[in-house]
Write an enzyme that holds these catalytic residues in place. Structure first.
Site, PDB file in Angstrom:
ATOM      1  N   HIS A  85       2.282   5.758   3.684  1.00 55.45           N
ATOM      2  CA  HIS A  85       1.721   4.481   2.969  1.00 55.45           C
ATOM      3  C   HIS A  85       2.029   3.267   2.650  1.00 55.45           C
ATOM      4  O   HIS A  85       0.973   2.397   2.574  1.00 55.45           O
ATOM      5  CB  HIS A  85       1.917   4.569   0.935  1.00 55.45           C
ATOM      6  CG  HIS A  85       2.650   4.409   0.389  1.00 55.45           C
ATOM      7  ND1 HIS A  85       3.968   5.223   0.366  1.00 55.45           N
ATOM      8  CD2 HIS A  85       2.951   3.687  -0.422  1.00 55.45           C
ATOM      9  CE1 HIS A  85       4.897   4.758  -0.698  1.00 55.45           C
ATOM     10  NE2 HIS A  85       4.638   3.878  -0.417  1.00 55.45           N
ATOM     11  N   ASP A 116       3.086  12.170   3.954  1.00 55.25           N
ATOM     12  CA  ASP A 116       3.883  10.047   3.268  1.00 55.25           C
ATOM     13  C   ASP A 116       5.019   9.534   4.472  1.00 55.25           C
ATOM     14  O   ASP A 116       6.138   9.372   3.794  1.00 55.25           O
ATOM     15  CB  ASP A 116       3.901  10.232   2.059  1.00 55.25           C
ATOM     16  CG  ASP A 116       3.443   8.565   1.862  1.00 55.25           C
ATOM     17  OD1 ASP A 116       3.684   8.232   3.231  1.00 55.25           O
ATOM     18  OD2 ASP A 116       4.107   8.397   0.585  1.00 55.25           O
ATOM     19  N   GLN A 147       8.439   0.179  -7.729  1.00 60.61           N
ATOM     20  CA  GLN A 147       6.899  -0.292  -6.631  1.00 60.61           C
ATOM     21  C   GLN A 147       8.242  -0.404  -5.548  1.00 60.61           C
ATOM     22  O   GLN A 147       9.042  -1.494  -6.300  1.00 60.61           O
ATOM     23  CB  GLN A 147       6.246  -0.856  -6.900  1.00 60.61           C
ATOM     24  CG  GLN A 147       5.792  -0.248  -8.085  1.00 60.61           C
ATOM     25  CD  GLN A 147       5.243   1.025  -7.764  1.00 60.61           C
ATOM     26  OE1 GLN A 147       5.625   1.929  -8.912  1.00 60.61           O
ATOM     27  NE2 GLN A 147       4.111   1.492  -6.874  1.00 60.61           N
ATOM     28  N   GLY A 148       7.697  -0.695  -4.211  1.00 63.01           N
ATOM     29  CA  GLY A 148       8.673  -1.409  -3.240  1.00 63.01           C
ATOM     30  C   GLY A 148       9.996  -0.757  -2.841  1.00 63.01           C
ATOM     31  O   GLY A 148      10.310  -1.132  -1.734  1.00 63.01           O
ATOM     32  N   ASP A 149       9.789   0.287  -3.380  1.00 60.98           N
ATOM     33  CA  ASP A 149      11.647   0.596  -2.736  1.00 60.98           C
ATOM     34  C   ASP A 149      10.841   2.009  -1.790  1.00 60.98           C
ATOM     35  O   ASP A 149      11.118   2.621  -0.943  1.00 60.98           O
ATOM     36  CB  ASP A 149      12.181   1.814  -4.151  1.00 60.98           C
ATOM     37  CG  ASP A 149      12.779   0.826  -5.148  1.00 60.98           C
ATOM     38  OD1 ASP A 149      13.394   0.283  -4.172  1.00 60.98           O
ATOM     39  OD2 ASP A 149      12.853   1.538  -6.288  1.00 60.98           O
ATOM     40  N   SER A 150       9.697   2.203  -1.646  1.00 66.49           N
ATOM     41  CA  SER A 150       8.562   3.271  -1.278  1.00 66.49           C
ATOM     42  C   SER A 150       9.413   3.395   0.508  1.00 66.49           C
ATOM     43  O   SER A 150       8.998   1.863   0.785  1.00 66.49           O
ATOM     44  CB  SER A 150       6.990   3.372  -0.730  1.00 66.49           C
ATOM     45  OG  SER A 150       6.623   3.553  -2.534  1.00 66.49           O
TER      46      SER A 150
HETATM   47  N1  ARG Z   1       4.572   4.421  -4.297  1.00 66.22           N
HETATM   48  C1  ARG Z   1       5.628   2.495  -4.314  1.00 66.22           C
HETATM   49  C2  ARG Z   1       6.005   1.814  -3.427  1.00 66.22           C
HETATM   50  O1  ARG Z   1       5.151   1.804  -2.731  1.00 66.22           O
HETATM   51  C3  ARG Z   1       6.864   4.270  -4.839  1.00 66.22           C
HETATM   52  C4  ARG Z   1       6.933   4.168  -5.751  1.00 66.22           C
HETATM   53  C5  ARG Z   1       8.214   4.956  -6.720  1.00 66.22           C
HETATM   54  N2  ARG Z   1       8.125   5.582  -7.236  1.00 66.22           N
HETATM   55  C6  ARG Z   1       9.194   6.528  -8.582  1.00 66.22           C
HETATM   56  N3  ARG Z   1       8.667   6.518  -9.702  1.00 66.22           N
HETATM   57  N4  ARG Z   1       9.637   6.711  -8.044  1.00 66.22           N
HETATM   58  O2  ARG Z   1       7.151   1.114  -3.357  1.00 66.22           O
END
Ligand code: ARG
Length: 256
Positions: free
Chosen positions: A62, A103, A202-205
């Protein structure tokens, strides 16, 4: 009707995921020694990733489309580090952007990273055997790393590499009605605390979830994928299960 409901559910989860954008790794600490994570990279400040070979990085599918270069060798994104351009991104053929199943993405670099001169290094990946030996079983403590920089909201300039320890959670628990109610499949690993408080965000993905083997070497077992909000009670962080994609990674890169 079923599809519509499902879409609405995914969409609202997505919004919930963004609502708490203020935070990077939640409840963690800064990484203070580059030697702890010589494999950690940032993908244009939008996502995390891990070096798995001199010209390959593993991230989340993603994240594809949000980056053009890879930066390693830094504990804060304002530092220059080692930057390499991306040649191409290969998403897992079974990646499903509605469910976030599979993913995973492989990033081929335009040039090889020189491990000798840069101090950067590839991380070991969890094999199916490593997984079957209980190394990522429920209750095992894993560590997740991230720069916590927002893809969606560049106003967040935390930019420090942070880490937090999160225990692996069983699929049964994460699939319970008060948690993710059946949304967790076997390409995913849930990790975190029922009480919340510590999580990726968010941002850690795309960044790595690791455990340490008997030699104390890091072994990557997961890729930061998704979660409903961040660090909420029963809303565990969800990671792509690296061992399940090991064969695909091996044949696609020809490098493991
Ligand atoms: N989808 C998020 C990203 O793009 C990562 C989210 C992780 N969330 C969590 N609750 N661990 O950075």
């Amino acid at each position: 009707m079923k599809t519509k409901l499902f879409g609405a559910l995914v969409f609202s989860s997505f919004l919930a995921g963004q609502a708490f954008a203020g935070d990077k790794i939640v409840g963690g600490v800064k990484v203070t020694d580059l030697k702890e994570t010589p494999y950690m990279v940032s993908l244009s400040g939008a996502c995390g990733g891990s070096i798995i070979a001199s010209n390959w990085v593993l991230t989340a599918a993603h994240c594809a489309g949000y980056f053009s270069e890879v930066k390693g060798g830094v504990l804060n994104l304002k530092e220059q580090g080692v930057t390499v351009k991306v040649k191409r991104v290969i998403k897992h053929p079974k990646y499903n952007r509605n469910t976030f199943s599979n993913d995973y993405a492989l990033v081929e670099l335009a040039e090889k990273i020189d491990f000798r001169t840069t101090g950067l290094k590839a991380v070991k990946l969890a094999t199916p055997k490593f997984a079957s030996e209980g190394n990522q079983a429920p209750g095992v403590d894993a560590t997740v790393y991230g720069f916590g920089n927002l893809a969606e909201n560049r106003q967040n300039y935390a930019k420090d590499l942070n880490k937090v320890i999160v225990p692996i959670v069983s699929h049964e628990e994460a699939n319970s009605a008060e948690s993710y109610d059946g949304a967790i499949d076997d390409t995913m690993i849930p990790a975190g605390y029922a009480a919340g408080g510590k999580d990726s965000c968010q941002g850690d993905s795309g960044g790595p979830l690791v455990v340490f083997d008997h030699r104390n070497d890091p072994v990557q077992i997961g890729v930061v994928s998704w979660g409903e909000g961040c660090a909420g009670a029963n809303k565990y962080g969800i990671y792509s299960n690296v061992s399940g994609a090991y064969e695909w990674i091996k044949t696609t890169t020809g490098a493991l």
